[in-house]
Design an enzyme around this catalytic site. Structure first.
Site, PDB file in Angstrom:
ATOM      1  N   ARG A 125       0.817  -1.211   0.000  1.00 47.49           N
ATOM      2  CA  ARG A 125       0.000   0.000   0.000  1.00 47.49           C
ATOM      3  C   ARG A 125       0.855   1.266   0.000  1.00 47.49           C
ATOM      4  NH1 ARG A 125      -4.962  -2.374   2.540  1.00 47.49           N
ATOM      5  NH2 ARG A 125      -6.536  -0.799   2.838  1.00 47.49           N
ATOM      6  N   ARG A 184     -18.652  -2.292   8.425  1.00 50.45           N
ATOM      7  CA  ARG A 184     -17.549  -2.788   9.236  1.00 50.45           C
ATOM      8  C   ARG A 184     -17.223  -1.733  10.296  1.00 50.45           C
ATOM      9  NH1 ARG A 184     -12.600  -4.361   5.526  1.00 50.45           N
ATOM     10  NH2 ARG A 184     -11.717  -2.410   6.293  1.00 50.45           N
ATOM     11  N   ARG A 244      -9.597   6.985   4.672  1.00 52.55           N
ATOM     12  CA  ARG A 244      -8.981   5.865   3.944  1.00 52.55           C
ATOM     13  C   ARG A 244      -8.843   6.181   2.453  1.00 52.55           C
ATOM     14  NH1 ARG A 244     -12.311   2.036   6.732  1.00 52.55           N
ATOM     15  NH2 ARG A 244     -13.018   1.219   4.754  1.00 52.55           N
TER      16      ARG A 244
HETATM   17  P1  AMP Z   1      -8.483  -3.424   4.382  1.00 46.39           P
HETATM   18  O1  AMP Z   1      -9.186  -4.623   4.944  1.00 46.39           O
HETATM   19  O2  AMP Z   1      -7.546  -3.777   3.257  1.00 46.39           O
HETATM   20  O3  AMP Z   1      -9.430  -2.313   4.033  1.00 46.39           O
HETATM   21  O4  AMP Z   1      -7.551  -2.855   5.554  1.00 46.39           O
HETATM   22  C1  AMP Z   1      -8.101  -2.360   6.746  1.00 46.39           C
HETATM   23  C2  AMP Z   1      -7.060  -1.533   7.503  1.00 46.39           C
HETATM   24  O5  AMP Z   1      -5.931  -2.360   7.814  1.00 46.39           O
HETATM   25  C3  AMP Z   1      -6.471  -0.375   6.707  1.00 46.39           C
HETATM   26  O6  AMP Z   1      -7.287   0.780   6.773  1.00 46.39           O
HETATM   27  C4  AMP Z   1      -5.131  -0.189   7.433  1.00 46.39           C
HETATM   28  O7  AMP Z   1      -5.313   0.457   8.672  1.00 46.39           O
HETATM   29  C5  AMP Z   1      -4.725  -1.621   7.725  1.00 46.39           C
HETATM   30  N1  AMP Z   1      -3.933  -2.184   6.597  1.00 46.39           N
HETATM   31  C6  AMP Z   1      -4.283  -3.174   5.732  1.00 46.39           C
HETATM   32  N2  AMP Z   1      -3.316  -3.429   4.852  1.00 46.39           N
HETATM   33  C7  AMP Z   1      -2.301  -2.556   5.133  1.00 46.39           C
HETATM   34  C8  AMP Z   1      -1.027  -2.298   4.569  1.00 46.39           C
HETATM   35  N3  AMP Z   1      -0.566  -2.972   3.497  1.00 46.39           N
HETATM   36  N4  AMP Z   1      -0.266  -1.334   5.133  1.00 46.39           N
HETATM   37  C9  AMP Z   1      -0.683  -0.652   6.221  1.00 46.39           C
HETATM   38  N5  AMP Z   1      -1.888  -0.836   6.776  1.00 46.39           N
HETATM   39  C10 AMP Z   1      -2.696  -1.774   6.266  1.00 46.39           C
END
Ligand code: AMP
Length: 186
Positions: free
Chosen positions: A90, A131, A142
């Site tokens: 990311r 969620r 985000r």
């Molecule tokens: P997601 O399920 O992919 O929407 O991720 C939910 C949250 O997890 C994100 O808003 C970040 O806080 C954290 N997160 C997930 N993947 C990453 C990543 N590659 N780097 C940093 N934080 C992450």
């Protein structure tokens, strides 16, 4: 097949990653899911507790924590023949760490799939998902983090990039990705 899925929150990466993982017979590795698994009630881990405050704010968990978690996950036997990374990398720094990690394994990415969805569609989808981190303020944060930190990956990966119009039914989008990958990797 070694794939990375990139797209803004709410683009449907998780849904598609699950379906593609089944078709391609490789594991779906979602860093968001891994963090949430580390926060399961009664089974919280140090990683989960460290990640939680960032997740709750819509910010990125520090690269160090995230990369260590991915590195560990990729050592599992099911990831030897390939994987679909969903939500990682990311940041450009995470992309550099992934390259190094793959290099050590003598592997390269086959493709990076970009999910394109207009922002108003994204916000509507996320508000419907309900969620913990799907409040309007956190959703906005985000999206901002995606634009600032993650979108630069598209240029970084331009040679491996496959961009998909990700508005449509779940089935349509899976077919679009599968077709694009067939064309690309043939
Ligand atoms: P997601 O399920 O992919 O929407 O991720 C939910 C949250 O997890 C994100 O808003 C970040 O806080 C954290 N997160 C997930 N993947 C990453 C990543 N590659 N780097 C940093 N934080 C992450």
């Amino acid at each position: 097949m070694r794939l990375v899925l990139v797209g803004p929150p709410g683009a449907g990466k998780g849904t598609q990653a699950t379906r593609l993982a089944e078709r391609l017979e490789v594991p779906h590795i979602s860093t968001g899911d891994l963090f949430r698994a580390n926060l399961t009630e009664g089974a919280e881990t140090a990683i989960g507790l460290e990640a939680k405050r960032y997740m709750d704010a819509g910010d990125l968990v520090p690269d160090e924590v995230t990369v260590a978690m991915v590195r560990e996950r990729l050592t599992h036997e099911d990831a030897i023949k390939g994987f679909i990374l969903d939500g990682f990398p990311r940041t450009l720094s995470q992309a550099g760490s992934l390259e190094q990690l793959l290099d050590e394994r003598g592997e390269v990415l086959d493709a990076v799939v970009e999910f394109q969805v207009p922002e108003d569609v994204l916000v509507a989808r996320l508000l419907g998902r309900g969620r913990n981190d799907d409040t309007e303020e956190v959703i906005r944060r985000r999206q901002e983090v995606y634009r600032d930190e993650t979108a630069p990956l598209l240029e970084h990966y331009r040679e491996q990039l496959v961009s998909i119009d990700a508005v449509g039914t779940v089935e349509e989008i899976t077919d679009r990705v599968a077709d694009a990958l067939r064309t690309r990797t043939r």
